[in-house]
Each structure stands twice: as structure tokens, then as C-alpha cells.
Design a protein around this motif. Structure first.
Motif, PDB file in Angstrom:
ATOM      1  N   UNK A  46       0.823  -1.210   0.000  1.00  0.00           N
ATOM      2  CA  UNK A  46       0.000   0.000   0.000  1.00  0.00           C
ATOM      3  C   UNK A  46       0.857   1.261   0.000  1.00  0.00           C
ATOM      4  N   UNK A  47       2.055   1.170   0.530  1.00  0.00           N
ATOM      5  CA  UNK A  47       2.960   2.331   0.539  1.00  0.00           C
ATOM      6  C   UNK A  47       3.473   2.654  -0.861  1.00  0.00           C
ATOM      7  N   UNK A  48       3.467   1.660  -1.754  1.00  0.00           N
ATOM      8  CA  UNK A  48       3.834   1.807  -3.163  1.00  0.00           C
ATOM      9  C   UNK A  48       5.293   2.182  -3.404  1.00  0.00           C
ATOM     10  N   UNK A  49       6.119   2.169  -2.388  1.00  0.00           N
ATOM     11  CA  UNK A  49       7.517   2.542  -2.573  1.00  0.00           C
ATOM     12  C   UNK A  49       8.396   1.357  -2.984  1.00  0.00           C
ATOM     13  N   UNK A  50       7.909   0.148  -2.746  1.00  0.00           N
ATOM     14  CA  UNK A  50       8.683  -1.050  -3.011  1.00  0.00           C
ATOM     15  C   UNK A  50       8.029  -1.884  -4.101  1.00  0.00           C
ATOM     16  N   UNK A  51       8.850  -2.631  -4.808  1.00  0.00           N
ATOM     17  CA  UNK A  51       8.314  -3.535  -5.821  1.00  0.00           C
ATOM     18  C   UNK A  51       7.735  -4.775  -5.145  1.00  0.00           C
ATOM     19  N   UNK A  52       6.966  -5.527  -5.888  1.00  0.00           N
ATOM     20  CA  UNK A  52       6.393  -6.767  -5.363  1.00  0.00           C
ATOM     21  C   UNK A  52       7.512  -7.739  -4.980  1.00  0.00           C
ATOM     22  N   UNK A  53       8.560  -7.781  -5.782  1.00  0.00           N
ATOM     23  CA  UNK A  53       9.696  -8.659  -5.473  1.00  0.00           C
ATOM     24  C   UNK A  53      10.341  -8.249  -4.150  1.00  0.00           C
ATOM     25  N   UNK A  54      10.552  -6.966  -3.957  1.00  0.00           N
ATOM     26  CA  UNK A  54      11.157  -6.486  -2.711  1.00  0.00           C
ATOM     27  C   UNK A  54      10.269  -6.820  -1.515  1.00  0.00           C
ATOM     28  N   UNK A  55       8.975  -6.627  -1.657  1.00  0.00           N
ATOM     29  CA  UNK A  55       8.053  -6.926  -0.565  1.00  0.00           C
ATOM     30  C   UNK A  55       8.086  -8.413  -0.243  1.00  0.00           C
ATOM     31  N   UNK A  73      -3.949 -10.814  -6.637  1.00  0.00           N
ATOM     32  CA  UNK A  73      -2.486 -10.896  -6.638  1.00  0.00           C
ATOM     33  C   UNK A  73      -1.878  -9.677  -5.934  1.00  0.00           C
ATOM     34  N   UNK A  74      -0.640  -9.804  -5.500  1.00  0.00           N
ATOM     35  CA  UNK A  74       0.039  -8.644  -4.901  1.00  0.00           C
ATOM     36  C   UNK A  74       0.092  -7.444  -5.843  1.00  0.00           C
ATOM     37  N   UNK A  75       0.322  -7.704  -7.120  1.00  0.00           N
ATOM     38  CA  UNK A  75       0.398  -6.611  -8.101  1.00  0.00           C
ATOM     39  C   UNK A  75      -0.936  -5.890  -8.208  1.00  0.00           C
ATOM     40  N   UNK A  76      -2.035  -6.649  -8.253  1.00  0.00           N
ATOM     41  CA  UNK A  76      -3.366  -6.043  -8.324  1.00  0.00           C
ATOM     42  C   UNK A  76      -3.656  -5.255  -7.057  1.00  0.00           C
ATOM     43  N   UNK A  77      -3.263  -5.795  -5.906  1.00  0.00           N
ATOM     44  CA  UNK A  77      -3.460  -5.093  -4.632  1.00  0.00           C
ATOM     45  C   UNK A  77      -2.706  -3.772  -4.642  1.00  0.00           C
ATOM     46  N   UNK A  78      -1.475  -3.800  -5.128  1.00  0.00           N
ATOM     47  CA  UNK A  78      -0.647  -2.591  -5.172  1.00  0.00           C
ATOM     48  C   UNK A  78      -1.288  -1.522  -6.047  1.00  0.00           C
ATOM     49  N   UNK A  79      -1.856  -1.929  -7.177  1.00  0.00           N
ATOM     50  CA  UNK A  79      -2.496  -0.968  -8.082  1.00  0.00           C
ATOM     51  C   UNK A  79      -3.740  -0.344  -7.458  1.00  0.00           C
ATOM     52  N   UNK A  80      -4.409  -1.066  -6.576  1.00  0.00           N
ATOM     53  CA  UNK A  80      -5.619  -0.547  -5.932  1.00  0.00           C
ATOM     54  C   UNK A  80      -5.321   0.484  -4.843  1.00  0.00           C
ATOM     55  N   UNK A  81      -4.086   0.468  -4.349  1.00  0.00           N
ATOM     56  CA  UNK A  81      -3.756   1.346  -3.216  1.00  0.00           C
ATOM     57  C   UNK A  81      -2.761   2.389  -3.583  1.00  0.00           C
TER      58      UNK A  81
END
Length: 94
Positions: free
Chosen positions: A54-63, A86-94
Motif C-alpha cells: 500500500x505504501x507503493x515505494x517497493x516492488x512486489x519482489x522487494x516486498x 495478486x500482490x500486483x493487483x493489490x498494489x495498483x488498488x492502493x
């Protein structure tokens, strides 16, 4: 446990810290928390991953690495199981 999510948290290591046998620790943990220690650790990893994504500062791989998953594919599979996307979809929503 939460402070060491990025590490391999084996039942034997956790039980040794509590100075009891792994079997007894797992039994007491499940009785107290309602889920097995492994399930609890996985749940904590997913919750921390949600926060980091949700912070969007890190990539999915880093998380995935920061929360202790051995691979991005395993992380994605577990995340989708718990969250429904997916984590990527979650990241795009936040």
C-alpha cells in the motif's frame, strides 16, 4: 515472531526460545491462538505485505523478500489465497 518475518522461522527455533519441545509449543500455540504457528506466521507475513504494498515505494519482489517468502511466485500464490487478488493487483488498488 513479527520482528523476524523476513527470516526462516522454524518451529524448533521458536520452541527453543520458549524452552519447550516443538510439539508442546505447537499444541499450546494452537490452543491459545486457534491456528497453527505456521499459519500464524503466514498470516502475519501477508498482513505486513499488504502494508508495504500500500505504501507503493517497493516492488512486489522487494516486498516478498522483506516478508520472508522464498520466491515471488510462492508469495503471489499465498497472497492470492488469503486476499483474493495478486500482490500486483493489490498494489495498483492502493
Amino acid at each position: 515472531m513479527n520482528d523476524n518475518l523476513d527470516q526462516n522461522l522454524s518451529l524448533a527455533e521458536i520452541a527453543a526460545i520458549a524452552q519447550i519441545s516443538p510439539h508442546y509449543f505447537a499444541s499450546l500455540f494452537k490452543q491459545s491462538m486457534g491456528i497453527a504457528p505456521h499459519q500464524y506466521v503466514t498470516k502475519c507475513r501477508v498482513e505486513r505485505a499488504k502494508f508495504l504494498l500500500a505504501k507503493r515505494e517497493l516492488s512486489v519482489i522487494q516486498v516478498s523478500q522483506l516478508v520472508g517468502f522464498q520466491s515471488q511466485s510462492h508469495f503471489a500464490k499465498v497472497f492470492r489465497k488469503y486476499i483474493g487478488i495478486t500482490p500486483q493487483a493489490f498494489k495498483k488498488l492502493h
